[in-house]
Design a protein around this motif. Structure first.
Motif, PDB file in Angstrom:
ATOM      1  N   LEU A   3     -12.745  -4.059   7.829  1.00  0.00           N
ATOM      2  CA  LEU A   3     -12.784  -5.405   6.535  1.00  0.00           C
ATOM      3  C   LEU A   3     -12.226  -4.852   5.330  1.00  0.00           C
ATOM      4  N   PHE A   4     -12.030  -4.288   4.770  1.00  0.00           N
ATOM      5  CA  PHE A   4     -10.828  -4.018   3.751  1.00  0.00           C
ATOM      6  C   PHE A   4      -9.409  -3.628   4.225  1.00  0.00           C
ATOM      7  N   LEU A   5      -9.181  -3.320   5.670  1.00  0.00           N
ATOM      8  CA  LEU A   5      -7.983  -3.523   5.339  1.00  0.00           C
ATOM      9  C   LEU A   5      -7.081  -5.328   5.701  1.00  0.00           C
ATOM     10  N   SER A   6      -8.308  -5.744   6.367  1.00  0.00           N
ATOM     11  CA  SER A   6      -7.974  -7.238   6.211  1.00  0.00           C
ATOM     12  C   SER A   6      -7.906  -7.634   5.140  1.00  0.00           C
ATOM     13  N   LEU A   7      -8.802  -7.173   4.065  1.00  0.00           N
ATOM     14  CA  LEU A   7      -8.575  -7.594   2.734  1.00  0.00           C
ATOM     15  C   LEU A   7      -7.077  -7.259   1.671  1.00  0.00           C
ATOM     16  N   VAL A   8      -6.743  -5.877   2.250  1.00  0.00           N
ATOM     17  CA  VAL A   8      -5.271  -5.896   1.979  1.00  0.00           C
ATOM     18  C   VAL A   8      -4.579  -6.474   2.944  1.00  0.00           C
ATOM     19  N   ARG A   9      -4.483  -6.983   3.680  1.00  0.00           N
ATOM     20  CA  ARG A   9      -3.697  -7.359   4.656  1.00  0.00           C
ATOM     21  C   ARG A   9      -3.665  -9.501   3.744  1.00  0.00           C
ATOM     22  N   PHE A  10      -4.870  -9.683   3.486  1.00  0.00           N
ATOM     23  CA  PHE A  10      -4.510 -10.605   2.772  1.00  0.00           C
ATOM     24  C   PHE A  10      -3.972 -10.712   1.249  1.00  0.00           C
ATOM     25  N   GLY A  11      -4.095  -9.318   0.731  1.00  0.00           N
ATOM     26  CA  GLY A  11      -3.280  -9.295  -0.570  1.00  0.00           C
ATOM     27  C   GLY A  11      -2.190  -9.333  -0.397  1.00  0.00           C
ATOM     28  N   TYR A  12      -1.562  -9.145   0.903  1.00  0.00           N
ATOM     29  CA  TYR A  12       0.255  -8.283   0.841  1.00  0.00           C
ATOM     30  C   TYR A  12       0.508  -9.948   1.748  1.00  0.00           C
ATOM     31  N   ARG A  13       0.176 -10.548   1.874  1.00  0.00           N
ATOM     32  CA  ARG A  13       0.130 -12.521   2.538  1.00  0.00           C
ATOM     33  C   ARG A  13       0.706 -12.722   0.760  1.00  0.00           C
ATOM     34  N   TYR A  14      -0.293 -12.890  -0.275  1.00  0.00           N
ATOM     35  CA  TYR A  14      -0.358 -13.177  -1.815  1.00  0.00           C
ATOM     36  C   TYR A  14       0.985 -12.905  -1.764  1.00  0.00           C
ATOM     37  N   LEU A  15       1.674 -11.453  -1.641  1.00  0.00           N
ATOM     38  CA  LEU A  15       2.592 -11.014  -2.503  1.00  0.00           C
ATOM     39  C   LEU A  15       3.672 -11.396  -1.703  1.00  0.00           C
ATOM     40  N   TYR A  16       3.532 -11.800  -0.371  1.00  0.00           N
ATOM     41  CA  TYR A  16       4.742 -12.388   0.308  1.00  0.00           C
ATOM     42  C   TYR A  16       5.529 -13.813   0.439  1.00  0.00           C
ATOM     43  N   VAL A  17       3.936 -14.172   0.424  1.00  0.00           N
ATOM     44  CA  VAL A  17       4.534 -15.633   0.263  1.00  0.00           C
ATOM     45  C   VAL A  17       4.160 -16.505  -1.227  1.00  0.00           C
ATOM     46  N   THR A  18       3.654 -16.178  -2.241  1.00  0.00           N
ATOM     47  CA  THR A  18       4.069 -15.734  -3.564  1.00  0.00           C
ATOM     48  C   THR A  18       4.881 -15.517  -4.478  1.00  0.00           C
TER      49      THR A  18
END
Length: 359
Positions: A103-118
């Motif tokens: 779960l933690f690493l899934s949330l980390v991935r969503f954080g990086y998704r925001y970084l790359y897209v936004t």
């Protein structure tokens, strides 16, 4: 009987000696052994008796209270003890930290998704953007894991087949936490690998999925047996040590194709590729084989290895680890070639990665 001397700054030689005489061992409450010691102060010609509870002393040694616990092992142990000990149904095998790590690493991935897209403004519909996000998450996992593995490997005598039963509790907790955290990453990566391909297994991902299954099986078996954890951690350490460089290279080689000429990505990519090539080739061609030869010897040809780990399990482990190192030969050869080429990059801006990575 045993005697020793103690001294303190400023004492003269004649006043610096105390005599410790072991009188006898008695049994205290609950049959705990107790040392009865007479301490004679030579300079004052006085004496007194004191006792040392061996049970307390040994408990301190096993829990780590009598030594400085490495900070990362202490941290991972505290995390492990703070989280719920969820177990597989019908067993006493804890997997709580494994699930929470997923779960933690899934949330980390969503954080990086925001970084790359936004922030970086990369197109999330492109496969390369998805890969870069996955690489950053994998890098985070390695950066959290590798330093703690190093402390764990240095904390106890290095013996690949050693049992964990007689080690301090803080060490057992930390090792369990690290093995569960890495297992959680493998589960997370498998889920997102399949999800990003419309819930299908892509042929390019088969080798990675096989690696994850082998790794999870190895780590889980060491926990079930209570032995072999050092061999698992040693392989994890050498395997994950090159991960940050490998994933940084994966990010920069895609980023130079998706960003404007002359950006930060273009500047660092040649250096990143060379550093990755050198470290990866060295660890796969030198460090890895040396490790595996020693682990194979310890598991199969030593008394402790044959005692702590069933032969059929050792044979399975040896088969798996040799399979992984031999399977990495094509990438190792590529690494040597890129290292030899210096800053002349192989994965340049116009490199064709095939239809799956078309922009």
């Amino acid at each position: 009987q045993a005697t020793c001397s103690t001294s303190s700054a400023g004492d003269s030689p004649s006043k610096a000696r105390d005599s410790f005489q072991l009188l006898h061992i008695v049994h205290g409450p609950h049959s705990f052994p107790i040392l009865l010691i007479e301490v004679v102060h030579v300079h004052s010609l006085t004496s007194y008796q004191t006792t040392i509870n061996l049970n307390t002393y040994l408990s301190d040694r096993m829990t780590g209270r009598s030594k400085d616990i490495p900070i990362l092992l202490k941290l991972w142990g505290e995390i492990y003890n703070a989280l719920p000990k969820l177990c597989i149904v019908g067993t006493q095998f804890p997997v709580g930290l494994t699930l929470l790590s997923t779960l933690f690493l899934s949330l980390v991935r969503f954080g990086y998704r925001y970084l790359y897209v936004t922030v970086f403004e990369f197109d999330i519909s492109k496969r390369k953007t998805v890969e870069m996000i996955a690489c950053n998450t994998s890098m985070t996992h390695s950066l959290l894991l590798v330093p703690a593995l190093w402390q764990a490997l240095r904390d106890q005598p290095y013996r690949p087949s050693a049992s964990i039963q007689n080690t301090p509790k803080y060490y057992q907790d930390a090792v369990t936490a690290l093995l569960q955290f890495c297992t959680g990453y493998m589960i997370y990566d498998f889920i997102f690998m399949v999800a990003s391909n419309n819930w299908q297994v892509h042929p390019d991902d088969v080798a990675f999925i096989g690696h994850h299954l082998v790794t999870m099986a190895y780590m889980t078996q060491t926990r079930v047996l209570g032995a072999g954890h050092i061999s698992a951690m040693a392989l994890m350490w050498s395997g994950e040590f090159t991960n940050p460089m490998q994933n940084t290279h994966c990010i920069t080689r895609f980023a130079i194709q998706m960003s404007k000429e002359g950006t930060f990505w273009h500047v660092i990519h040649p250096c990143v590729e060379w550093v990755f090539a050198v470290t990866y080739a060295f660890f796969r061609a030198v460090v890895g084989p040396i490790q595996i030869v020693h682990i194979t010897y310890d598991l199969l040809l030593t008394k402790e290895g044959r005692t702590n780990i069933p032969l059929y399990v050792s044979l399975l482990w040896v088969l798996m680890i040799w399979g992984i190192i031999l399977g990495s030969i094509p990438w190792t050869v590529e690494g040597w070639e890129m290292a030899r080429d210096g800053l002349t990059v192989k994965y340049h801006q116009g490199y064709d990665y095939g239809p799956r990575y078309e922009i």
